[in-house]
Enzyme design. Structure first.
Site, PDB file in Angstrom:
ATOM      1  N   LYS A 156       0.924  -1.176  -0.010  1.00 22.05           N
ATOM      2  CA  LYS A 156      -0.063   0.014  -0.044  1.00 22.05           C
ATOM      3  C   LYS A 156       0.705   1.263   0.099  1.00 22.05           C
ATOM      4  O   LYS A 156       0.526   2.380  -0.361  1.00 22.05           O
ATOM      5  CB  LYS A 156      -0.732   0.037   1.334  1.00 22.05           C
ATOM      6  CG  LYS A 156      -1.831  -1.332   1.302  1.00 22.05           C
ATOM      7  CD  LYS A 156      -2.636  -1.011   2.640  1.00 22.05           C
ATOM      8  CE  LYS A 156      -3.171  -2.624   3.071  1.00 22.05           C
ATOM      9  NZ  LYS A 156      -3.608  -2.479   4.416  1.00 22.05           N
ATOM     10  N   GLY A 157       2.196   1.122   0.521  1.00 20.20           N
ATOM     11  CA  GLY A 157       3.072   2.262   0.850  1.00 20.20           C
ATOM     12  C   GLY A 157       3.049   3.175  -0.438  1.00 20.20           C
ATOM     13  O   GLY A 157       3.326   4.436  -0.274  1.00 20.20           O
ATOM     14  N   GLU A 165       7.932   2.479  -5.991  1.00 24.28           N
ATOM     15  CA  GLU A 165       8.124   1.956  -4.560  1.00 24.28           C
ATOM     16  C   GLU A 165       8.057   3.112  -3.494  1.00 24.28           C
ATOM     17  O   GLU A 165       8.587   4.282  -4.074  1.00 24.28           O
ATOM     18  CB  GLU A 165       9.179   1.299  -4.216  1.00 24.28           C
ATOM     19  CG  GLU A 165       8.998  -0.280  -4.607  1.00 24.28           C
ATOM     20  CD  GLU A 165       8.505  -0.996  -3.530  1.00 24.28           C
ATOM     21  OE1 GLU A 165       8.080  -0.160  -2.561  1.00 24.28           O
ATOM     22  OE2 GLU A 165       8.788  -2.046  -3.286  1.00 24.28           O
ATOM     23  N   ASP A 166       7.542   2.758  -2.295  1.00 20.52           N
ATOM     24  CA  ASP A 166       7.549   3.889  -1.314  1.00 20.52           C
ATOM     25  C   ASP A 166       9.075   4.159  -0.747  1.00 20.52           C
ATOM     26  O   ASP A 166       9.512   4.900  -0.873  1.00 20.52           O
ATOM     27  CB  ASP A 166       6.581   3.820  -0.261  1.00 20.52           C
ATOM     28  CG  ASP A 166       6.901   2.253   0.318  1.00 20.52           C
ATOM     29  OD1 ASP A 166       7.634   1.280  -0.398  1.00 20.52           O
ATOM     30  OD2 ASP A 166       6.153   2.052   1.276  1.00 20.52           O
ATOM     31  N   ASP A 176       3.564   3.538   6.541  1.00 17.52           N
ATOM     32  CA  ASP A 176       3.008   3.090   7.807  1.00 17.52           C
ATOM     33  C   ASP A 176       3.639   2.762   8.954  1.00 17.52           C
ATOM     34  O   ASP A 176       4.782   2.054   8.604  1.00 17.52           O
ATOM     35  CB  ASP A 176       1.579   2.318   7.567  1.00 17.52           C
ATOM     36  CG  ASP A 176       2.011   1.014   7.454  1.00 17.52           C
ATOM     37  OD1 ASP A 176       3.237   0.619   6.661  1.00 17.52           O
ATOM     38  OD2 ASP A 176       1.934   0.105   8.289  1.00 17.52           O
ATOM     39  N   ARG A 229      -0.281   6.797   7.531  1.00 18.83           N
ATOM     40  CA  ARG A 229       0.091   6.952   5.963  1.00 18.83           C
ATOM     41  C   ARG A 229      -0.464   8.286   5.818  1.00 18.83           C
ATOM     42  O   ARG A 229       0.019   8.828   4.613  1.00 18.83           O
ATOM     43  CB  ARG A 229      -0.662   5.799   5.420  1.00 18.83           C
ATOM     44  CG  ARG A 229      -0.410   4.474   5.601  1.00 18.83           C
ATOM     45  CD  ARG A 229      -1.057   3.313   4.533  1.00 18.83           C
ATOM     46  NE  ARG A 229      -0.849   2.100   4.858  1.00 18.83           N
ATOM     47  CZ  ARG A 229      -0.004   1.392   4.865  1.00 18.83           C
ATOM     48  NH1 ARG A 229       1.094   1.771   4.112  1.00 18.83           N
ATOM     49  NH2 ARG A 229      -0.053   0.024   4.940  1.00 18.83           N
TER      50      ARG A 229
HETATM   51  P1  IMP Z   1      12.731  -4.114   2.333  1.00 21.27           P
HETATM   52  O1  IMP Z   1      12.194  -5.505   1.636  1.00 21.27           O
HETATM   53  O2  IMP Z   1      13.553  -4.643   3.543  1.00 21.27           O
HETATM   54  O3  IMP Z   1      13.327  -3.251   1.171  1.00 21.27           O
HETATM   55  O4  IMP Z   1      11.420  -3.383   2.750  1.00 21.27           O
HETATM   56  C1  IMP Z   1      10.569  -2.830   2.005  1.00 21.27           C
HETATM   57  C2  IMP Z   1       9.345  -2.574   2.530  1.00 21.27           C
HETATM   58  O5  IMP Z   1       9.371  -2.519   4.140  1.00 21.27           O
HETATM   59  C3  IMP Z   1       8.556  -1.225   2.269  1.00 21.27           C
HETATM   60  O6  IMP Z   1       8.106  -1.384   1.039  1.00 21.27           O
HETATM   61  C4  IMP Z   1       7.991  -0.850   3.230  1.00 21.27           C
HETATM   62  O7  IMP Z   1       6.566  -1.257   3.492  1.00 21.27           O
HETATM   63  C5  IMP Z   1       8.729  -1.367   4.724  1.00 21.27           C
HETATM   64  N1  IMP Z   1       9.385  -0.498   5.227  1.00 21.27           N
HETATM   65  C6  IMP Z   1      10.787  -0.412   5.292  1.00 21.27           C
HETATM   66  N2  IMP Z   1      11.418   0.480   5.932  1.00 21.27           N
HETATM   67  C7  IMP Z   1      10.225   1.297   6.312  1.00 21.27           C
HETATM   68  C8  IMP Z   1      10.133   2.310   7.178  1.00 21.27           C
HETATM   69  O8  IMP Z   1      11.075   3.096   7.400  1.00 21.27           O
HETATM   70  N3  IMP Z   1       8.858   2.905   7.437  1.00 21.27           N
HETATM   71  C9  IMP Z   1       8.033   2.139   6.821  1.00 21.27           C
HETATM   72  N4  IMP Z   1       7.942   1.156   6.332  1.00 21.27           N
HETATM   73  C10 IMP Z   1       9.217   0.653   5.875  1.00 21.27           C
HETATM   74 MG    MG Z   2       6.220  -1.229   0.174  1.00 23.78          MG
END
Ligand code: IMP
Ligand code: MG
Length: 189
Positions: free
Chosen positions: A53-54, A109-110, A169, A175
């Site tokens: 959702k981010g 991507e967020d 979130d 959000r």
């Molecule tokens: P990754 O697989 O570790 O790169 O994580 C990606 C996902 O983790 C993102 O799409 C977010 O949903 C979540 N995420 C990672 N860091 C944060 C943060 O600082 N705040 C909120 N969500 C995060």
């Molecule tokens: Mg995400």
């Protein structure tokens, strides 16, 4: 008339330790990315894939700053892991509506943190034979990366802190904040 309390001065805001990226700075940078993406793609009619959702708020602002033809689609994925860390084990909760073979894909991507989620997603999308795939992320935490990834468009590189707002979130809250902020540690510890 009774003044309505907005999210900026609500209980949500009080959980934020400090603002990392203000709304003005966010919107300026998103518009810059939009101009660059518009130039890079011109007549290619790319499909922007928003990772829910981010990514929803970033996509909404990014597409409004694009001046070339494009489509949008959504994927929802859940990555298993602890509250603040992903594992790379990913499940697709909502898949794309259309076939992407031969299309130019831009993943929106967020945040890229460890990179595990995106690495899985890219492998999955590549198997569907698109013409090209690029990645546009609003935020990146390079210090936390566990897999090598090439990211084509990065809004902001940020330090290793847990952030919320502008789509991001913690436990599904925050959000709707219009800035990116660092949560008070007592909220998630
Ligand atoms: P990754 O697989 O570790 O790169 O994580 C990606 C996902 O983790 C993102 O799409 C977010 O949903 C979540 N995420 C990672 N860091 C944060 C943060 O600082 N705040 C909120 N969500 C995060
Ligand atoms: Mg995400």
């Amino acid at each position: 008339m009774v003044k309505q309390e907005g999210p900026q001065d609500s209980a949500l805001h009080r959980d934020v330790d400090h603002v990392l990226i203000s709304e003005d700075v966010l919107l300026d940078r998103v518009a810059q990315l939009g101009r660059q993406i518009s130039q890079d793609y011109q007549e290619l009619n790319p499909l922007l894939i928003c990772v829910l959702k981010g990514g929803y708020m970033f996509l909404a602002d990014l597409t409004r700053s694009l001046c070339m033809r494009h489509g949008i689609d959504f994927m929802a994925i859940s990555s298993y892991g602890s509250g603040t860390e992903s594992s790379g084990v990913v499940r697709i909760l909502k898949d794309l509506d259309s076939d992407i073979s031969g299309r130019h894909i831009l993943v929106v991507e967020d945040i890229i943190d460890t990179g595990n989620t995106l690495a899985y997603l890219l492998e999955n999308l590549r198997s569907r034979q698109p013409a090209t795939i690029r990645v546009c992320t609003l935020l990146s935490k390079p210090a936390r990366r566990q897999v090598e990834l090439h990211v084509d468009y990065v809004g902001f590189e940020i330090p290793d802190e847990f952030v919320v707002g502008y789509g991001l979130d913690f436990a599904e809250a925050y959000r709707n904040l219009s800035f990116v902020g660092v949560l008070k540690p007592e909220i998630y510890s």
